[in-house]
Design an enzyme around this catalytic site. Structure first.
Site, PDB file in Angstrom:
ATOM      1  N   LYS A  22     -40.994  -0.087  -1.396  1.00  0.00           N
ATOM      2  CA  LYS A  22     -39.337   0.374  -1.465  1.00  0.00           C
ATOM      3  C   LYS A  22     -38.441  -0.558  -2.393  1.00  0.00           C
ATOM      4  O   LYS A  22     -38.193  -0.152  -3.376  1.00  0.00           O
ATOM      5  CB  LYS A  22     -38.647   0.326   0.010  1.00  0.00           C
ATOM      6  CG  LYS A  22     -37.319   0.574  -0.058  1.00  0.00           C
ATOM      7  CD  LYS A  22     -36.842   0.377   1.142  1.00  0.00           C
ATOM      8  CE  LYS A  22     -36.363  -1.186   1.666  1.00  0.00           C
ATOM      9  NZ  LYS A  22     -35.282  -1.615   1.217  1.00  0.00           N
ATOM     10  N   ASN A  23     -38.785  -1.837  -2.450  1.00  0.00           N
ATOM     11  CA  ASN A  23     -38.111  -2.528  -3.014  1.00  0.00           C
ATOM     12  C   ASN A  23     -38.579  -2.759  -4.512  1.00  0.00           C
ATOM     13  O   ASN A  23     -37.986  -3.549  -5.295  1.00  0.00           O
ATOM     14  CB  ASN A  23     -38.063  -4.182  -2.454  1.00  0.00           C
ATOM     15  CG  ASN A  23     -36.928  -3.748  -1.335  1.00  0.00           C
ATOM     16  OD1 ASN A  23     -36.393  -2.925  -1.026  1.00  0.00           O
ATOM     17  ND2 ASN A  23     -36.960  -4.996  -0.536  1.00  0.00           N
ATOM     18  N   CYS A 117     -22.288  -5.855   4.581  1.00  0.00           N
ATOM     19  CA  CYS A 117     -23.474  -5.169   5.133  1.00  0.00           C
ATOM     20  C   CYS A 117     -23.872  -5.829   6.568  1.00  0.00           C
ATOM     21  O   CYS A 117     -23.443  -6.798   6.715  1.00  0.00           O
ATOM     22  CB  CYS A 117     -24.652  -4.606   4.423  1.00  0.00           C
ATOM     23  SG  CYS A 117     -25.782  -6.088   4.202  1.00  0.00           S
ATOM     24  N   ARG A 122     -23.275 -10.569   1.503  1.00  0.00           N
ATOM     25  CA  ARG A 122     -23.900 -10.016   0.319  1.00  0.00           C
ATOM     26  C   ARG A 122     -23.080  -9.597  -0.834  1.00  0.00           C
ATOM     27  O   ARG A 122     -23.212  -8.385  -1.417  1.00  0.00           O
ATOM     28  CB  ARG A 122     -25.046  -8.725   0.574  1.00  0.00           C
ATOM     29  CG  ARG A 122     -26.092  -8.955   1.551  1.00  0.00           C
ATOM     30  CD  ARG A 122     -26.513  -8.079   2.073  1.00  0.00           C
ATOM     31  NE  ARG A 122     -28.015  -7.598   1.204  1.00  0.00           N
ATOM     32  CZ  ARG A 122     -28.813  -6.795   1.212  1.00  0.00           C
ATOM     33  NH1 ARG A 122     -28.677  -5.814   2.399  1.00  0.00           N
ATOM     34  NH2 ARG A 122     -29.900  -6.692   0.850  1.00  0.00           N
ATOM     35  N   ASP A 308     -37.508 -10.781   4.788  1.00  0.00           N
ATOM     36  CA  ASP A 308     -37.760  -9.445   5.264  1.00  0.00           C
ATOM     37  C   ASP A 308     -38.873  -9.244   6.348  1.00  0.00           C
ATOM     38  O   ASP A 308     -39.205  -8.341   7.046  1.00  0.00           O
ATOM     39  CB  ASP A 308     -38.088  -8.526   4.077  1.00  0.00           C
ATOM     40  CG  ASP A 308     -37.018  -8.145   3.370  1.00  0.00           C
ATOM     41  OD1 ASP A 308     -35.687  -8.355   3.841  1.00  0.00           O
ATOM     42  OD2 ASP A 308     -37.100  -7.590   2.230  1.00  0.00           O
ATOM     43  N   ARG A 400     -35.296   4.264   6.503  1.00  0.00           N
ATOM     44  CA  ARG A 400     -34.709   3.902   5.019  1.00  0.00           C
ATOM     45  C   ARG A 400     -36.126   3.319   4.571  1.00  0.00           C
ATOM     46  O   ARG A 400     -35.899   3.154   3.291  1.00  0.00           O
ATOM     47  CB  ARG A 400     -33.640   3.139   5.181  1.00  0.00           C
ATOM     48  CG  ARG A 400     -32.140   3.623   5.856  1.00  0.00           C
ATOM     49  CD  ARG A 400     -31.009   2.695   5.512  1.00  0.00           C
ATOM     50  NE  ARG A 400     -31.232   2.160   4.288  1.00  0.00           N
ATOM     51  CZ  ARG A 400     -30.957   0.675   4.150  1.00  0.00           C
ATOM     52  NH1 ARG A 400     -30.255   0.168   5.301  1.00  0.00           N
ATOM     53  NH2 ARG A 400     -31.118  -0.057   2.976  1.00  0.00           N
TER      54      ARG A 400
HETATM   55  N1  EPU Z   1     -26.006 -13.318  -3.481  1.00  0.00           N
HETATM   56  C1  EPU Z   1     -24.851 -13.816  -3.839  1.00  0.00           C
HETATM   57  N2  EPU Z   1     -24.228 -13.222  -4.905  1.00  0.00           N
HETATM   58  C2  EPU Z   1     -25.168 -12.263  -5.679  1.00  0.00           C
HETATM   59  C3  EPU Z   1     -26.246 -11.768  -5.167  1.00  0.00           C
HETATM   60  C4  EPU Z   1     -26.731 -12.363  -4.072  1.00  0.00           C
HETATM   61  O1  EPU Z   1     -24.285 -14.637  -3.343  1.00  0.00           O
HETATM   62  O2  EPU Z   1     -24.315 -11.857  -6.633  1.00  0.00           O
HETATM   63  C5  EPU Z   1     -26.702 -13.733  -1.905  1.00  0.00           C
HETATM   64  C6  EPU Z   1     -26.849 -12.996  -0.961  1.00  0.00           C
HETATM   65  O3  EPU Z   1     -25.598 -12.923  -0.297  1.00  0.00           O
HETATM   66  C7  EPU Z   1     -27.960 -13.748  -0.296  1.00  0.00           C
HETATM   67  C8  EPU Z   1     -28.884 -14.248  -1.241  1.00  0.00           C
HETATM   68  O4  EPU Z   1     -27.914 -14.377  -2.703  1.00  0.00           O
HETATM   69  O5  EPU Z   1     -27.607 -14.759   0.560  1.00  0.00           O
HETATM   70  C9  EPU Z   1     -29.939 -13.569  -1.587  1.00  0.00           C
HETATM   71  O6  EPU Z   1     -29.639 -12.052  -1.846  1.00  0.00           O
HETATM   72  P1  EPU Z   1     -30.450 -11.140  -2.750  1.00  0.00           P
HETATM   73  O7  EPU Z   1     -29.633 -10.839  -3.636  1.00  0.00           O
HETATM   74  O8  EPU Z   1     -31.874 -11.725  -3.469  1.00  0.00           O
HETATM   75  O9  EPU Z   1     -30.767  -9.661  -1.765  1.00  0.00           O
HETATM   76  P2  EPU Z   1     -30.662  -8.410  -2.257  1.00  0.00           P
HETATM   77  O10 EPU Z   1     -31.111  -8.352  -3.897  1.00  0.00           O
HETATM   78  O11 EPU Z   1     -29.465  -7.607  -2.052  1.00  0.00           O
HETATM   79  C10 EPU Z   1     -33.236  -7.929  -1.757  1.00  0.00           C
HETATM   80  C11 EPU Z   1     -34.049  -6.886  -1.026  1.00  0.00           C
HETATM   81  C12 EPU Z   1     -33.878  -7.113   0.557  1.00  0.00           C
HETATM   82  C13 EPU Z   1     -34.258  -8.567   0.499  1.00  0.00           C
HETATM   83  C14 EPU Z   1     -33.697  -9.649  -0.169  1.00  0.00           C
HETATM   84  C15 EPU Z   1     -34.107 -11.048  -0.077  1.00  0.00           C
HETATM   85  C16 EPU Z   1     -34.041  -4.789  -2.315  1.00  0.00           C
HETATM   86  C17 EPU Z   1     -33.419  -3.595  -2.530  1.00  0.00           C
HETATM   87  N3  EPU Z   1     -33.325  -5.495  -1.292  1.00  0.00           N
HETATM   88  O12 EPU Z   1     -31.873  -7.557  -1.527  1.00  0.00           O
HETATM   89  O13 EPU Z   1     -34.447  -6.145   1.124  1.00  0.00           O
HETATM   90  O14 EPU Z   1     -33.954  -8.845   2.084  1.00  0.00           O
HETATM   91  O15 EPU Z   1     -33.687  -9.350  -1.652  1.00  0.00           O
HETATM   92  O16 EPU Z   1     -35.403 -11.055  -0.346  1.00  0.00           O
HETATM   93  O17 EPU Z   1     -34.751  -5.323  -3.079  1.00  0.00           O
HETATM   94  C18 EPU Z   1     -34.874  -5.111   3.075  1.00  0.00           C
HETATM   95  O18 EPU Z   1     -35.813  -4.206   2.488  1.00  0.00           O
HETATM   96  O19 EPU Z   1     -35.002  -4.890   4.411  1.00  0.00           O
HETATM   97  C19 EPU Z   1     -34.089  -5.847   2.388  1.00  0.00           C
HETATM   98  C20 EPU Z   1     -32.941  -6.257   2.935  1.00  0.00           C
END
Ligand code: EPU
Length: 421
Positions: A22-23, A117, A122, A308, A400
């Protein structure tokens, strides 16, 4: 709203084919916006988040053709809108991934702010600050991110924190920028690498793939000719089925997967008492009928233990022998499964970002509520070992991210059925 009813007690055994990730699929589908020629993407998982992404692309005027095997032909040569509307973004935060490609190719993007969320606040500040540094003009108005740029400019980006979709968005923006972008502290998750390989196949010039320094030499155009790309296997789906088998003392073989990107998870399963064997594209697990041993772990960016997989290991710890201490370092509110597991008889104590699980010999079936994707998976895993029936409500969260979960678990011998509301 559909529900799942699971009758615990069956020891899982058999073979399964793992679906595409998915990701990786979500950013790759967004990245097709960068291509001048049609692209076909294969091994796309059959998931609600994928449908949402296709709807999002469709609303922008992208032409889509999906066959019965989920090979998707995507033609973004012309689009008619640069908007990612609130009603889609609110159901899937990953919609933010269209921001980078829209801005890089068309010079304009209007993407609803994702907001909070279930698993935490996030924010997307790192995505936005990176784009601003590359020359974008960004305003926030009426809950929307409005971004404009003539042509983005390559620059040095040092990401404040490791962010998966942040790295992906900036990578997709940098491939068409003028000059070279050096991105430091980039996420090393295998899904980021899959996206980078896809972009390179379309003509991008990215090096450092798989490391935390990505070097992107901007090109003028991507997708001079049509390409086909197969999405990598889903490591989290793989880990989830391994936990499901382990909790039941079972024996399974998972095919079409990649053991090389699951080291941290496999190490913890071995610590829990699993006999793990691997080949190039398969993993087998055999518990020899034993109860798992409790394991302690701490989530962190790849290659460390993935957030995850945290909920699924907590489910396993609830019936394991001993005490497991699980520390969540990525998201501040990712323990919503704990309350529900407690309703099934689990002994878990929460102390801020730490869950201390003392294994009990028995869980009992109960009506429980899915609260986010991985939390839902942990409830299903716990239900497999619980005495009696567990009714899991709000399973749209599971749909999802898990491709045909009840069919796959049935294939392994679980007693599970979906009931419409
Ligand atoms: N963060 C910030 N600022 C930003 C972006 C992120 O502070 O601009 C913080 C977030 O709040 C969090 C940390 O950085 O505390 C890491 O978040 P990240 O941005 O890596 O998460 P994401 O990109 O929103 C993806 C996956 C998630 C997975 C996380 C961590 C996708 C679509 N989603 O989310 O997947 O948990 O990386 O590996 O790739 C899932 O599949 O169930 C899922 C939630």
């Amino acid at each position: 709203m559909d529900k799942l009813i699971i009758t615990g007690g069956a020891r899982l055994s058999g073979e399964l084919r793992i679906s595409g990730a998915k990701n990786a699929a979500l950013p790759i589908l967004a990245a097709t916006l960068l291509s001048h020629s049609p692209v076909t993407v294969g091994n796309v998982p059959h998931l609600h988040d994928i449908t949402t992404t296709l709807e999002l692309l469709g609303r922008m005027g992208v032409h889509l053709l999906v066959d019965e095997r989920m090979n998707i032909e995507i033609d973004s040569s012309k689009i008619s809108s640069f908007v990612a509307p609130y009603e889609l973004v609110k159901t899937m935060r990953a919609s933010i991934l269209v921001l980078g490609p829209l801005l890089a190719r068309f010079g304009e993007a209007h993407v609803s702010l994702p907001g909070g969320c279930a698993i935490g606040t996030r924010p997307v500040d790192i995505h936005l600050n990176g784009l601003i540094k590359m020359g974008a003009e960004i305003t926030l108005e009426n809950g929307f991110i409005h971004a404009k740029a003539k042509r983005l400019k390559g620059c040095r980006l040092v990401l404040e924190q490791v962010t998966v979709t942040g790295t992906e968005n900036l990578l997709m923006a940098a491939v068409l920028a003028e000059g070279t972008t050096i991105m430091e502290n980039a996420a090393k998750e295998p899904e980021v690498s899959d996206l980078a390989h896809f972009l390179n196949k379309m003509g991008a010039k990215i090096t450092g793939i798989g490391t935390d320094v990505l070097v992107i030499e901007g090109v003028e155009k991507l997708g001079e000719e049509s390409i086909h790309y197969n999405i990598m296997p889903d490591r989290i789906e793989t880990g989830t089925y391994l936990c499901a088998a382990a909790i039941t003392g079972g024996k399974v073989k998972l095919k079409n997967t990649r053991p090389d990107i699951l080291d941290a998870v496999l190490d913890k399963l071995i610590e829990a008492g699993a006999d793990i064997q691997t080949g190039e594209d398969w993993i087998s697990l055999d518990m020899h009928g034993k109860r798992p041993k409790a394991v302690s772990l701490r989530t962190a960016p790849y290659p460390a233990f993935p957030t995850d997989m945290q909920a699924q290991f907590i489910a396993m710890n609830t019936v394991a022998d001993g005490v497991g201490v699980v520390i969540e370092t990525i998201f501040e509110n990712r323990f919503m499964h704990v309350n529900e597991l407690q309703r099934m008889g689990a002994d878990i104590r929460l102390e801020s970002n730490t869950a201390i699980c003392t294994g009990t010999k028995k869980l009992t079936g109960a009506p429980v509520m899915a609260t986010d994707l991985r939390a839902s998976a942990s409830l299903v895993i716990a239900a497999l070992i619980a005495e009696g029936d567990t009714l899991v409500d709000r399973i749209y969260h599971i749909d999802r991210g898990y491709d045909h979960i009840e069919e796959k678990l049935t294939q392994l011998g679980a007693t599970i059925r979906r009931v419409p509301n």
